[in-house]
Design an enzyme around this catalytic site. Structure first.
Site, PDB file in Angstrom:
ATOM      1  N   GLY A 271      -1.711 -16.212  -9.837  1.00 43.30           N
ATOM      2  CA  GLY A 271      -0.887 -17.329 -10.279  1.00 43.30           C
ATOM      3  C   GLY A 271       0.417 -17.352  -9.497  1.00 43.30           C
TER       4      GLY A 271
ATOM      5  N   GLU B 205       5.803  -4.804   3.312  1.00 47.90           N
ATOM      6  CA  GLU B 205       5.840  -4.212   1.978  1.00 47.90           C
ATOM      7  C   GLU B 205       5.026  -4.999   0.964  1.00 47.90           C
ATOM      8  OE1 GLU B 205       8.504  -4.922   3.848  1.00 47.90           O
ATOM      9  OE2 GLU B 205       9.230  -2.937   4.422  1.00 47.90           O
TER      10      GLU B 205
ATOM     11  N   PHE C  62      13.511  -1.599   0.004  1.00 47.35           N
ATOM     12  CA  PHE C  62      12.497  -2.482   0.575  1.00 47.35           C
ATOM     13  C   PHE C  62      11.344  -2.751  -0.398  1.00 47.35           C
ATOM     14  CE2 PHE C  62      14.498  -0.668   4.520  1.00 47.35           C
ATOM     15  CZ  PHE C  62      15.369  -1.745   4.645  1.00 47.35           C
TER      16      PHE C  62
END
Lengths: 624, 624
Positions: free
Chosen positions: B120, B369, B394
């Site tokens: 979603g 990431e 990060f």
């Protein structure tokens, strides 16, 4: 074909050597840093600063200067060395690198006048550069934007979002260069030295792409010229380089990322080798000639505002997200610096109102929130006041950009709609329940959460002219009008909506929960229980005086929020009253919610009027 | 060439029609949803579920089933309709879509046994699908993974991160399909119906790519077969479709995104047209035949643990990030489900220790990431216990993924190193100062912050077997050993390190600030001032009893943290003691920090031992 450069090739070569020497010396003095990542980029930086770019060396912020963004921010020393070579900073100052007293930080920040946006989180500089290129169109300038990326950095998805948006806006005033040194921090990059593979990716995204030897000065100059001649699309120059270039025993070697050479024998050896690379040149290194770019119109309005007063009837019911759209249009009318961005939900955030009125100042990022916020970063760095808008929850996609906007202290006003369980049926993936936490974690960011259309318009004007970032949280459902058009709001303020000398508890709400609190007030009043109700429309800074006074006068505070407890309204209030202290009771969404009707969910997750009334009764009973 | 399918083309066509009818009915009953986005995908879903995929229709979680991820989660109704058609859920239940009592939410979540990961938030399902494909290799199964994306969704950078990682791991067991219906929410997508342009992007990223008419059942079946026959790379099928297909008056029309048809005349008209599209078929729609995939080995260890005791001398000085690497190796030895991911900083996070020992269970995401965390999501959904590791700061790049992991309640154990100003010279872009806020905003996420190597190893074992997500915060500098090898820790616990009957203030620290608090204790003791010192190694859940007791016994609490105040340790403590209440004083990093030496920065930003001692004296003086 001879290359058109006012500075001879040997001189540019010598400048590159000097940049290497300065980068190595500075990092060795600091005892840390990335000399090898500077060495790979030395010719690229030398040719950009001393042949390609047009800028005023005495005024790095001049509107018509060509811009340079060091997206691979860890190569900061080579940027600082370039500005020393230009004459803007003293060469000796380079040796203060990474010291607390120095503005020459480990990664560049706008504390330095020649840095537009802080970099160091990879994949962001290219997005900002795109925004800077869009800004040239906004101000009618022909300045060009140059961005230097790393090849490892190009794994970041945000880089490919910038590729899409650069293509969409056909930004031929944008030239990016990838310093393809083939080595990441821990290993070879995925593409290593396969320049054509990387170039083909950019071509597939609609860019012009050129592969060159990044240490070949003539090849670089030709590539810049080709980029400038390429119309209708941005250019990516893939510059194949050697990490540690010029230092023979580390060239292309793994294991030398982010390591400074040891002062003494090791450093001396490096410097000796680099110094031997100076060549005979016809002239001394020049100071960059002044910019020849046309002047840009001054778009700063003399006195922007006030915006026209809100125009609602007391009986109106208007979603704050819709009032947000209305406010954007009003702000756009009085200030040409106002620009708006969206990520394909403009018909939900109501930023489409602005797009319809001011299409030239509206930028569509499609479903790519990182480049939306990153482009806003770049636009803000060049004087625009951007409002990137999407569902609050999808701003979290750009959380790292929001963080870096904080570091750059930029005038980005990000806006999140569709917050909390009150959005209803779409379910948890669409509900902003941690956005306040994200925004409050940015120091100096104003965090504003209006409950009605009037306060939305007023707070939008305050946000626009707040010095630094601001976050505006809007809601999906329609809400009643609370305030008259002339009510005054301040960043750091609040409104005491219900108050008496016999108040026994204070209830603090904002947005949809404020109306629940007002309903609870009516219920409790009928029972003879008086409560104070506060609209905490400013969550950062927070109205410490009013909250402390209310807490002390009523003896307890209940906060109620359509947000998770972590980092939200309760935490903001806790900070305000912590040293008093006042008993505090937080009502918030405490589990992953489900789909359902808004009013059902507000009740099911315990933040409705009836739950507030229950909590008030419980707190009063416990006090006895 | 005839297509090899056990189910006839006319039957598959009828199933597609039925999926459209069910999707339209369900969304009309709910009064919201995305019927037109379901209609474009009907043939894709029908062919996958009733011809291509091998799975046990009675046991959607069977290890050897082919997997399906609906990355375009807003088309949930067509997924639910497929499982009704399969016979796993009752057709009538489809009409409970988006109701509070129903698990058929607006977007799919793993409350449903046939959903592995919540979708979603666009661009995440493909990353999870990649992790699911990696998992097949881990467990030695030949199950295949199918992911259905939207074309608008493909603007998300995370999609291109998944492209890179799919290429790197040559995942030929992964087949993605883009439902290219050319319409986003607010306008045409950037590429509209240019299938070749999209396919070329995937080819440039190393994938096999095929462009087909997404409503042509034979073409789809052939494409699946081609994907299966393609070795050494994943396949992307670009399926050109019509949004709203089957409903003539909305087909390909802008303005129909996310709109349900009104019950009554409008819905009746739609259903009448769809029902007219049923064709003669040789057989009734089948229930899917059982999976024929080979069985997968059971990798669940009977009793995983205990891990070997920490092995440090009391005089050792070890960074918690290094102990993290040691713990990973120990966990890996006792439990084959442990896997580790990194984003090119394994030599800083020390995840490289695990990579060296267990290269087959280590996944390198390079500097991406989002896909690192997204792949962890997919791996966890299929039984692995993944530890994605990078600099804490990060992880914010993947904040939206972390959020969705919370919604899916997955066993992802994310680890952030290099936190706070104590990293030193690299400067603010590299300093995790908001990571605790991000992690605490995930309900049920254990948030752990060890101060020494012993507690790191112990907390790692607890994190690994915690039910749901966990965050482990490690630091860059070396710190002394505090605990003996047999010290016991619990999630939700804390350690009172200094305590006496005459304590006048409690100081709560964690990580580096704990050692500053201990130094302040010594200084103050010499002045005759006794303080209590608590190691708050578990920030969520937090040790309410110990904190309340300490607060009540000493009369005040000072929290000190290498983090911004918003959402951090102070907020966690405030929540614990809010109803008591105890005066609380927060010491935290309150502005954007600079580069500098770690010890300099700790002092400059007010969280050093001397600042703590000053604050203790101030608080005691104010109490008088």
């Amino acid at each position: 074909m001879p290359v058109d450069t006012a500075v001879s090739i040997p001189t540019l070569k010598n400048i590159a050597t000097q940049l290497r020497i300065d980068s190595v010396k500075a990092t060795s003095e600091a005892g840390s840093g990335h000399p090898t990542s500077c060495c790979s980029a030395a010719e690229i930086v030398a040719t950009l600063f001393f042949s390609e770019m047009r800028f005023d060396p005495k005024n790095p912020q001049a509107d018509q200067n060509d811009r340079f963004v060091l997206s691979k921010g860890h190569a900061a020393p080579v940027l600082y060395a370039a500005w020393a070579e230009v004459g803007f900073i003293k060469r000796e100052s380079l040796l203060t690198l990474r010291e607390l007293k120095s503005d020459l930080e480990g990664h560049p920040t706008p504390r330095l006048p020649f840095v537009d946006v802080a970099t160091g989180s990879l994949g962001q500089g290219i997005c900002a550069g795109l925004g800077i290129a869009l800004n040239a169109r906004r101000i009618g300038s022909d300045y060009r934007t140059y961005v230097l990326l790393g090849d490892g950095e190009s794994a970041e998805g945000s880089v490919w979002e910038s590729a899409e948006m650069g293509d969409h806006y056909a930004l031929d005033n944008l030239c990016a260069i990838t310093d393809m040194n083939a080595l990441g921090q821990s290993r070879h990059t995925q593409l290593s030295h396969d320049g054509e593979r990387l170039a083909n990716r950019w071509r597939a995204f609609g860019w012009h792409a050129i592969v060159v030897d990044g240490h070949d000065i003539e090849a670089l100059l030709k590539a810049y010229a080709e980029a400038k001649a390429t119309k209708g699309k941005p250019t990516m120059i893939v510059a194949k380089t050697i990490k540690g270039k010029g230092i023979s025993w580390v060239e292309g070697k793994d294991g030398w990322h982010g390591k400074a050479f040891k002062k003494g024998e090791e450093l001396d050896k490096v410097l000796k080798e680099l110094e031997s690379q100076f060549v005979q040149a016809p002239e001394p290194p020049p100071i960059q000639r002044p910019a020849k770019a046309g002047s840009a119109p001054d778009l700063k309005p003399k006195a922007p505002g006030p915006i026209p007063a809100p125009d609602y009837k007391p009986t109106d019911s208007v979603a704050t997200r819709e009032a947000y759209g209305t406010a954007l249009v009003k702000l756009g009318a009085i200030d040409p610096r106002i620009v708006v961005l969206d990520a394909d939900v403009g018909n939900s955030t109501f930023s489409e109102k602005f797009e319809h009125k001011y299409p030239d100042r509206f930028y569509e990022a499609f479903i790519a929130e990182q480049v939306m916020v990153g482009a806003a970063m770049g636009l803000a760095s060049r004087g625009a006041i951007p409002f990137p808008s999407t569902f609050a929850v999808f701003l979290s996609r750009a959380a790292d950009f929001v963080r870096m906007i904080g570091i750059s202290h930029l005038n980005v006003k990000f806006a999140g709609s569709h917050v909390g369980v009150s959005i209803g049926e779409d379910g948890p993936s669409q509900m902003g329940l941690e956005d306040i936490a994200m925004a409050r974690a940015v120091p100096d960011c104003a965090v504003l959460y209006p409950a009605d259309a009037v306060s939305t318009e007023r707070l939008m004007a305050l946000a626009a002219y707040h010095d630094g970032p601001a976050y505006i949280r809007t809601g999906r459902p329609k809400t009643p009008i609370l305030y008259t058009a002339n009510e005054e709001f301040t960043i750091g303020g609040s409104k005491v909506l219900r108050s008496s000398a016999s108040d026994r508890v204070t209830v603090v709400g904002a947005g949809v929960t404020l109306f629940e609190a007002l309903k609870a007030y009516d219920t409790l009043k009928a029972e003879g229980i008086a409560i104070r109700v506060i609209d905490l429309y400013s969550l950062q800074p927070v109205d410490v005086a009013t909250l402390r006074k209310a807490g002390q006068e009523t003896g307890a505070i209940i906060t109620v929020e359509d947000h998770y407890p972590a980092g939200g309204i309760g935490d903001a209030v806790a900070t305000a009253v912590e040293s008093v202290p006042v008993p505090l009771h937080r009502m918030a969404v405490r589990e992953i919610p489900r789909s359902g009707k808004p009013e059902e969910l507000i009740d099911h997750y315990g933040i409705s009027a009836s739950h507030i009334a229950d909590e008030v009764r419980r707190v009063i009973a416990a006090k006895k």
